[in-house]
Enzyme design. Structure first.
Site, PDB file in Angstrom:
ATOM      1  N   GLY A 163      62.979  18.607  39.487  1.00 21.52           N
ATOM      2  CA  GLY A 163      63.386  18.415  40.883  1.00 21.52           C
ATOM      3  C   GLY A 163      62.202  18.345  41.826  1.00 21.52           C
ATOM      4  O   GLY A 163      62.025  17.371  42.574  1.00 21.52           O
ATOM      5  N   ILE A 164      61.350  19.385  41.807  1.00 22.04           N
ATOM      6  CA  ILE A 164      60.174  19.393  42.690  1.00 22.04           C
ATOM      7  C   ILE A 164      59.171  18.340  42.218  1.00 22.04           C
ATOM      8  O   ILE A 164      58.528  17.670  43.028  1.00 22.04           O
ATOM      9  CB  ILE A 164      59.540  20.803  42.715  1.00 22.04           C
ATOM     10  N   ALA A 238      55.403  21.864  36.505  1.00 20.68           N
ATOM     11  CA  ALA A 238      56.204  22.066  35.283  1.00 20.68           C
ATOM     12  C   ALA A 238      56.777  23.467  35.274  1.00 20.68           C
ATOM     13  O   ALA A 238      56.139  24.416  35.717  1.00 20.68           O
ATOM     14  CB  ALA A 238      55.331  21.863  34.051  1.00 20.68           C
ATOM     15  N   THR A 239      57.982  23.563  34.814  1.00 19.97           N
ATOM     16  CA  THR A 239      58.577  24.883  34.639  1.00 19.97           C
ATOM     17  C   THR A 239      59.656  24.775  33.577  1.00 19.97           C
ATOM     18  O   THR A 239      60.029  23.685  33.181  1.00 19.97           O
ATOM     19  CB  THR A 239      59.124  25.413  35.981  1.00 19.97           C
ATOM     20  N   TYR A 303      59.304  35.011  34.093  1.00 10.56           N
ATOM     21  CA  TYR A 303      58.984  33.975  35.085  1.00 10.56           C
ATOM     22  C   TYR A 303      58.023  34.529  36.137  1.00 10.56           C
ATOM     23  O   TYR A 303      56.997  33.910  36.445  1.00 10.56           O
ATOM     24  CB  TYR A 303      60.300  33.520  35.733  1.00 10.56           C
ATOM     25  N   PRO A 333      57.354  28.145  46.682  1.00 12.08           N
ATOM     26  CA  PRO A 333      58.691  27.887  47.231  1.00 12.08           C
ATOM     27  C   PRO A 333      59.630  29.077  47.040  1.00 12.08           C
ATOM     28  O   PRO A 333      59.478  29.852  46.099  1.00 12.08           O
ATOM     29  CB  PRO A 333      59.201  26.705  46.395  1.00 12.08           C
ATOM     30  N   GLY A 334      60.600  29.161  47.933  1.00 16.72           N
ATOM     31  CA  GLY A 334      61.725  30.058  47.698  1.00 16.72           C
ATOM     32  C   GLY A 334      62.694  29.331  46.783  1.00 16.72           C
ATOM     33  O   GLY A 334      62.345  28.301  46.185  1.00 16.72           O
TER      34      GLY A 334
END
Lengths: 396, 80
Positions: A163-164, A238-239, A303, A333-334
């Protein structure tokens, strides 16, 4: 891309490719080889091989990729190839094609190159030797002198199909960057994003890469250098999935999985790409951390720990790389409305919105805009800094 | 015709806070409505418990941060 004179015996290069059903179909469409041993599961089940086997020449075709794009690359004319198919390849196998220069004949400008292919279990599936002649571009006498100065801004987004990541790729393209990005699984979405970037009028390079794998990152660096000639900015977005797990049920493997993405992946990429930035004495590195490292939430230890490590790593490098003109900054980011938080209960999201001074969740574009700023020359006097994109939830 | 949960919550808020129902939007909260102070919030909780015949836990009371969350909390209890 090395010149012939720069290539040495012992030089190596790799290409990695995961074989899919779509590859088989494309190969059949192109060559007409629809031998049932390759395409018919029922037929193959009645043979000693039990399952369909990938066309040997499909795997071997990636030798062409390696020779044509990496070692020696542009100007290579392949005039001989021996091949032995040693082990069957199946759909889903991840092939690593390795090339190593065995001999170099300066007079004829030819190379003899070992070209072996391995599967994900490091079994050699194909062995062979290539012979290649190397031609070089003839530069017109009145051509302007080559300049070491790179004028086109270029960016690499790690995790560009998330998404980001997607929002960052598009924002950077909109800001005038040519963009390369990596993805891990979603090939179809990656292709769509590439189309969007090209519609903006910018070049786009897409690479499937697991950045925790050093070999894949080296191959990525060779591709980016070949296509772009250098790099202005790197964005780490990346996450992986971050399921809520109580400490009592937590295994180290889950911790390691997060460290592999956020720390080892970043380490590998910077090892491969920082030298490119050093040669220009300029570079912008942007790491996406998380609000949760300052404002922790329960059951997210892997995380939060890995993102905290990324935060520390980024600050340490900001200090070390500043004299080389390379800035390292972070965007924190939140909770951001992406697929990653799709499973979070609606009421939990509403509570976060209500507790956020600006009364909403972050959108991928909010984060991408901050990333774009940190990738641009407008932020050249910032390093080791964090931009918190959380609507005012943490004010430090 | 039976009123929906959001309409009933809106009417309770209007009566307790003394503001027109049509001025209460989805994000109405103590930050956006001057009349919604801590004392009125307690009255509001009691009025909602009476209106819906439910009892809120301490945690649920703390989560009633705006109109939307009150509706979600009531719906959660009613299983709506």
């Amino acid at each position: 891309m090395p010149r012939f004179e720069e290539i040495k015996v012992g030089d190596t290069a790799v290409v990695v490719h995961a074989i899919t059903e779509k590859d088989i179909q494309r190969f059949v469409d192109l060559t007409g080889d629809d031998n049932r041993i390759h395409v018919d599961k029922e037929y193959a089940s009645h043979t000693p091989l039990k399952k369909p086997v990938v066309h040997g020449m499909l795997g071997a075709s990636f030798i062409s990729t390696l020779i044509g794009t990496k070692l020696p690359g542009d100007g290579a004319l392949w005039f001989s190839q021996s091949l032995e198919f040693l082990f069957p390849v199946r759909v889903g196998d991840v092939l690593t094609v390795r090339a190593e220069v065995l001999k170099k004949h300066d007079g004829e400008r030819t190379l003899e190159i070992r070209t072996d292919i391995y599967n994900q279990d490091n079994q050699k599936v194909t062995a062979g030797t290539a012979k290649v002649k190397v031609y070089e571009e003839e530069v017109p006498k009145d051509a302007p002198p080559a300049s070491a100065e790179q004028t086109q801004e270029t960016a690499l987004v790690i995790g560009g199909s998330g998404g980001i990541g997607e929002a960052s790729v598009l924002a950077l393209a909109g800001a005038g960057f040519d963009v390369a990005f990596t993805y891990l699984k979603n090939e179809e979405k990656a292709a769509q994003i590439k189309e969007k970037v090209e519609a903006i009028g910018r070049k786009c390079v897409v690479c499937r890469a697991d950045v925790a794998d050093e070999g894949q990152v080296k191959a990525l660096a060779q591709t980016v250098e070949r296509k772009f000639g250098g790099l202005t900015a790197i964005v780490f977005s990346a996450t992986g999935k971050a399921p809520a797990i109580k400490f009592g049920a937590l295994e180290w493997g889950e911790m390691q999985r997060h460290f592999n993405v956020h720390v080892k992946g970043t380490f590998n990429v910077l090892k491969a790409f920082v030298p490119m930035m050093e040669s220009r004495k300029y570079g912008k590195i942007v790491c996406v951390t998380s609000m949760y490292i300052e404002y922790p939430s329960t059951d997210l230890a892997p995380y939060i720990t890995a993102k905290s490590a990324l935060n520390g790593f980024s600050k340490a490098l900001a200090l070390e790389l500043a004299p080389k003109g390379i800035r390292v900054n972070m965007v924190s980011p939140g909770m951001t409305e992406t697929d990653l938080v799709a499973a979070v209960p609606q009421k939990a999201k509403m509570l976060i919105e209500a507790r956020t001074p600006l009364q909403r969740l972050s959108q991928p574009s909010d984060v991408a805009n901050a990333i774009c700023f940190l990738a641009s020359p407008q932020s050249d006097f910032l390093t080791g800094e964090t931009i918190r994109v959380n609507g005012g939830q943490t004010m430090i | 015709m039976t009123q929906s949960v959001p309409d009933r919550v809106r009417n309770v808020l209007s009566a307790v806070l003394g503001v027109p129902a049509d001025s209460i939007g989805e994000f109405a909260s103590p930050q956006t409505l001057e009349a919604w102070d801590s004392l009125k919030h307690m009255n509001l909780v009691l009025a909602l418990e009476e209106e819906f015949g439910v009892s809120f836990s301490d945690e649920q009371m703390l989560e009633m941060l705006n109109f939307k969350l009150i509706v979600a909390t009531v719906q959660e209890i009613l299983g709506a």
